[in-house]
Design an enzyme around this catalytic site. Structure first.
Site, short mmCIF file in Angstrom:
data_model
loop_
_atom_site.label_atom_id
_atom_site.label_comp_id
_atom_site.label_asym_id
_atom_site.label_seq_id
_atom_site.Cartn_x
_atom_site.Cartn_y
_atom_site.Cartn_z
N ALA A 26 25.87 0.27 -16.85
CA ALA A 26 26.74 -0.86 -16.51
C ALA A 26 27.99 -0.86 -17.38
O ALA A 26 29.08 -1.22 -16.91
CB ALA A 26 25.99 -2.17 -16.66
N GLY A 29 30.16 1.72 -15.89
CA GLY A 29 30.43 1.30 -14.52
C GLY A 29 31.42 0.17 -14.44
O GLY A 29 32.25 0.11 -13.53
N ASP A 30 31.38 -0.75 -15.41
CA ASP A 30 32.33 -1.85 -15.48
C ASP A 30 33.76 -1.31 -15.58
O ASP A 30 34.65 -1.76 -14.86
CB ASP A 30 32.00 -2.73 -16.69
CG ASP A 30 33.03 -3.82 -16.93
OD1 ASP A 30 33.22 -4.67 -16.04
OD2 ASP A 30 33.64 -3.83 -18.02
N ALA A 31 33.95 -0.32 -16.44
CA ALA A 31 35.29 0.25 -16.62
C ALA A 31 35.75 1.01 -15.38
O ALA A 31 36.90 0.88 -14.95
CB ALA A 31 35.28 1.18 -17.84
#
Length: 141
Positions: A26, A29-31
């Site tokens: 995550a 994945g957020d970036a």
């Protein structure tokens, strides 16, 4: 960008993305998700940076990501569903200020899936899911 190009330029070693914790998935994945959304917003034409930020933030916030997940769940493969659920069910020490716990966990699941697809070099599938999600949300113009 091609996976090999990134790996070579940054001298990355081969790692099994499935071995990472869902919160690590995550994290990356957020970036990745934010870069994709910002790219879409910038492509909509020149405007004040503050307006771009507000538009991006509206699509990146937990509630929007949770809505995207609801619209995409039927499109996930079995493997993608498993990665999503690992992320959704991960116990995080923090929570977004302006999100419900349900939305925050769903968003974390989506970010884990984005991170997993990115780290496994499945860029086409990653982009296909993000495109489908944006289309279903009425954000593709």
């Amino acid at each position: 960008m091609e996976e090999g190009m990134i790996r070579q330029a940054l001298k990355l070693r081969k790692v099994d993305a499935g071995s990472y914790s869902p919160l690590v998935l995550a994290y990356i994945g957020d970036a990745v998700y934010e870069v994709l959304i910002r790219t879409k917003v910038v492509n909509q034409g020149s405007m004040q940076v503050n307006k771009m930020h507000k538009r991006s933030a509206a699509l990146v916030k937990a509630q929007a990501q949770a809505n995207m997940v609801k619209l995409l769940m039927e499109d996930f493969s079995e493997e993608e569903t498993a990665v999503y659920k690992r992320g959704r069910n991960a116990k995080s020490a923090t929570m977004a200020k302006h999100a419900t716990m349900t939305d925050y966990r769903m968003a974390t699941g989506l970010e884990a899936l984005v991170g997993y697809l990115y780290l496994t070099g499945r860029y086409e599938r990653l982009l296909e899911l993000i495109r489908k999600g944006l289309e279903k949300m009425g954000e593709m113009s």
